[in-house]
Write an enzyme that holds these catalytic residues in place. Structure first.
Site, mmCIF file in Angstrom:
data_model
loop_
_atom_site.group_PDB
_atom_site.id
_atom_site.type_symbol
_atom_site.label_atom_id
_atom_site.label_comp_id
_atom_site.label_asym_id
_atom_site.label_seq_id
_atom_site.Cartn_x
_atom_site.Cartn_y
_atom_site.Cartn_z
ATOM 1 N N LEU A 453 0.838 -1.205 0.000
ATOM 2 C CA LEU A 453 0.000 0.000 0.000
ATOM 3 C C LEU A 453 0.871 1.253 0.000
ATOM 4 O O LEU A 453 0.868 2.025 -0.942
ATOM 5 C CB LEU A 453 -0.930 -0.010 1.219
ATOM 6 C CG LEU A 453 -1.700 1.280 1.484
ATOM 7 C CD1 LEU A 453 -2.673 1.567 0.354
ATOM 8 C CD2 LEU A 453 -2.423 1.239 2.828
ATOM 9 N N ASP A 454 1.610 1.421 1.091
ATOM 10 C CA ASP A 454 2.518 2.564 1.236
ATOM 11 C C ASP A 454 3.793 2.033 1.872
ATOM 12 O O ASP A 454 3.857 1.894 3.089
ATOM 13 C CB ASP A 454 1.858 3.620 2.129
ATOM 14 C CG ASP A 454 2.789 4.788 2.445
ATOM 15 O OD1 ASP A 454 3.847 4.901 1.796
ATOM 16 O OD2 ASP A 454 2.457 5.583 3.346
#
Length: 774
Positions: A453-454
């Site tokens: 995701l990040d």
């Protein structure tokens, strides 16, 4: 214990929430006014009912008990998230499980009902005028008590003089009452948890032995559409114990797939269980013809159960011909591993091996995944034998997914270099990985990183917008990117507005990382100890009160994202309002310190630990509060009260014994927070990610463009964080296996050539970001 003797103990009172004077009742299975029956027992399908109001919520000694009033089915009893009965359709089940064994028995006098605390089966048993005595044995008094209040039409005959109610263990009751009953009916829940034992041979042996000669049993036998293989096993078991054993069924709208069956058995050889010997009065579903028809199975069921031939349709991945051609090794057992694994095995060409330090963890994670096996490996061990085992396993696979802690990725990659095996990780490219770049290229393998995701999804949409703006002659003047993994607003019910789905240690340590970013063309450096001081309110939508602070070093992303024209580049973290000030207070008070404290030992109270940590003169709450105020210098009284009440909620002023861990204040605090701030059953998380681009066009005009993700976890499924890390990783795995990414070396999604293929598949899963021009 008789039914009249059932009382509500103090223990039960503490867990029952049905008083109108209390807060409105809620339950994890009810969302937006709809009850949802989602269970691994019937994967991929669910029953939903519109809820008028919740009547009762309770955690009994054995199970979760819910009663609600539905819009169309009357009152509904739910145990552990699964519908047990509704006022509208319960009769079809109660009548059939009771009358099939009773009406086919020549003279049933003594009847035992195991389970069935709602009383519905007992009601039906008493319709047979031959019956002289009925015993109801249910282990959970709560079901009996709650049914008497909310399902009186089912439970009223529990007070009949012919009925004895026994609250206790059915296994023990059967063992204590051999050769006693003419008919035994088991109204059990589904075969998971403790109820699984009611579907196994030892239980059926107890049933047989508790019957009189020629006696009958009837047990809940699951659904033809979902559990045909289990039914086949049950028939095999019961036919080995009883001269006659058959499967019969009924229809009922609120049970999975609208159908449920019964194992009906007799100790009398040659008895025709499908032939009723007497009429049964006052029924709504059952009659003599329905009795006979219940044993007539649809062809797909008859074929497997009678002829041993499976004619069910084969479709989807199961229809793939041939053995899998690609072998994938997944290392790690965290929450993100399961959605990643699920994505990988969607492709029938992939065989997956899941490896954890313990085989049990690997087996639990593999669960019911197709083409999946479990293995014990330790990617972090320096033991030569364990290292050799890792290298051997990696070499036997085409690709290895490394979801172990990032400090062990280099170990995995070194093994992959030896075995010439491709690698995918979700972590940032570390210096240790960079050092291996030449060896990686020489081995001819792909090592794909930063695809969760990040980092991960954030890269995909940063590159997309940046490339689109550049293609139109525009410039990115400012790039702001913030991401937060948070409890959903309704679950952010503690002073920090935050919860941990893993050990708090890593999350708390990250709050002390140094940060750097670009602002108006200048580099800004923040020391970790001051990180919370620079947190600022950050607007995304009016629905949220977010604050944001920079995360790690954003400066290189001007180069990574190819935006040399950008004057501001910042990547950071989102939290709810009030979080930074609370963390700032914990830092000031020394609770995030990793220094070993000689004085920090077991046997102290939390107040005594707090006294030592902050240098207070004594451990009284008033002295500790005064010292905290002195150290923290709160800006106003309201903020002082808020932080102090939060510290009290953690228990730092209490006289309870402290759980000291590893001799440090941080680890000792973690021991407290991992219990206080864990997600409770039925709670969900929120992932909020937003890129904000300030764009200058060739004509001098400016636009602000946003790319936003607002995703919520599924309380009975994956968290949003696990899904948005695991699925992008799985997509990257498949693209490497398919040869879409085949250039040897260390790769990350910083280019259109890598980002576009991953993003296109992600969007096909319905997991893209929403883009707007403000």
């Amino acid at each position: 214990m008789s039914v009249e003797d059932l009382k509500i103990s103090d223990k039960h009172l503490s867990s029952i929430r049905s008083s109108p004077a209390m807060a409105p009742l809620t339950h994890r299975t009810i969302k937006d006014g709809w009850f949802r029956e989602i269970s691994s027992q019937w994967p991929g399908q669910a029953m939903t009912l519109k809820v008028n109001r919740i009547l009762h919520v309770e955690k009994s000694l054995y199970q979760d008990v819910l009663v609600f009033e539905s819009e169309t089915y009357g009152n509904v009893l739910v145990l552990d998230g699964v519908i047990q009965c509704t006022e509208r359709d319960e009769f079809s089940y109660q009548e059939m499980i009771a009358h099939l064994p009773l009406a086919s028995h020549p003279n049933p006098k003594k009847v035992l009902v195991i389970g069935g605390g709602d009383g519905g089966v007992v009601r039906e048993v008493l319709k047979h005028d031959t019956v002289e005595q009925v015993v109801l044995c249910d282990i959970d008094e709560a079901v009996i008590r709650v049914s008497k209040q909310y399902l009186p039409h089912m439970s009223s005959l529990l007070n009949d003089p012919r009925v004895t109610v026994f609250v206790g263990d059915g296994f023990k009751f059967l063992a204590d009452n051999t050769s006693t009953y003419d008919v035994i009916i088991t109204d059990s829940s589904d075969p998971v948890g403790p109820a699984a034992s009611l579907f196994q041979k030892p239980y059926f042996e107890l049933l047989r032995d508790a019957l009189t000669p020629g006696g009958h049993i009837s047990t809940q036998g699951e659904c033809l559409w979902i559990h045909l293989d289990l039914i086949q096993d049950l028939l095999k078991t019961t036919r080995g114990l009883f001269p006659v054993a058959e499967y019969a069924f009924t229809t009922i709208p609120t049970y999975p797939s609208g159908q449920i069956g019964f194992m009906v058995c007799s100790k009398e050889a040659g008895r025709d269980l499908s032939k009723p010997l007497r009429n049964v009065p006052n029924t709504r579903y059952y009659n003599a013809e329905v009795h006979k028809a219940a044993f007539v199975l649809p062809e797909f069921g008859r074929s497997l159960l009678k002829d041993g031939k499976d004619i069910r349709p084969v479709f989807g991945p199961a229809a793939a011909s041939g053995a899998p051609t690609k072998k994938v090794l997944l290392l790690g057992s965290g929450a993100v591993a399961r959605p990643c694994a699920e994505y990988v095995v969607r492709n029938p060409s992939n065989a997956l091996t899941i490896a954890c330090r313990t085989l049990k963890s690997a087996q639990a994670l593999a669960g019911d995944l197709r083409n999946t096996t479990a293995l014990s490996l330790d990617a972090g061990s320096e033991d030569p034998e364990k290292r050799a085992a890792l290298e051997k396993a990696v070499a036997e696979h085409d690709l290895v997914i490394s979801l172990v802690p990032y400090i062990y990725h280099a170990n995995v990659i070194k093994a992959a270099i030896k075995g010439k095996t491709n690698v995918v990780t979700t972590s940032y490219i570390s210096p240790a990985i960079r050092e291996l770049e030449e060896d990686i290229k020489e081995a001819g393998i792909v090592v794909m990183n930063e695809i969760g995701l990040d980092p991960g999804v954030d890269h995909l949409y940063a590159i997309k917008t940046i490339d689109e703006v550049h293609a139109k002659g525009g410039k990115i003047k400012e790039f702001h990117s913030y991401c937060g993994g948070l409890p959903a607003p309704e679950c952010s019910d503690n002073p920090l507005g935050y919860k941990f789905s893993w050990s708090p240690r890593g999350g708390l340590l990250a709050l002390l990382n140094n940060a750097s970013y670009l602002a108006e063309g200048k580099q800004v450096d923040i020391e970790g100890k001051n990180l919370m001081s620079v947190a600022k309110p950050y607007y995304i939508t009016p629905a949220f009160a977010f604050v944001a602070y920079p995360n790690r070093n954003s400066v290189p992303f001007r180069e990574y994202y190819n935006i040399p024209e950008a004057e501001t580049v910042v990547r950071g973290t989102l939290r709810y309002q009030g979080f930074p000030e609370f963390i700032k207070a914990l830092v000031a008070l020394g609770w995030l310190s990793l220094d070993k404290k000689d004085w920090l030992k077991e046997g102290q109270t939390w107040a005594q630990v707090m006294q030592q940590a902050i240098g207070a003169s004594d451990a009284s709450e008033s002295t500790l509060v005064a010292r905290v105020k002195e150290i923290c210098k709160f800006p106003n009284e309201a903020e002082s009260r808020r932080i102090l009440s939060g510290l009290k909620w953690i228990g730092l002023f209490s006289n309870e014994p402290a759980t000291v861990r590893d001799g440090t204040l941080l680890d000792t605090l973690c021991a407290r927070l991992e219990k206080l701030m864990a997600y409770a059953e039925g709670e969900r998380d929120l992932v909020m990610l937003q890129h904000r681009f300030v764009v200058e066009w060739a004509d001098g005009s400016r636009d602000t463009i946003t790319s936003t993700l607002e995703a919520y976890g599924e309380p009975q499924g994956h968290s949003a964080m696990a899904l948005y890390v695991g699925v992008p990783c799985g997509i990257a795995v498949q693209l490497v296996l398919d040869g879409v990414f085949k250039t040897p070396g260390i790769l990350a999604p910083y280019s259109k050539e890598i980002c576009d293929p991953i993003r296109e598949v992600l969007e096909a899963q319905g997991m893209g970001l929403v883009e707007r021009v403000l």
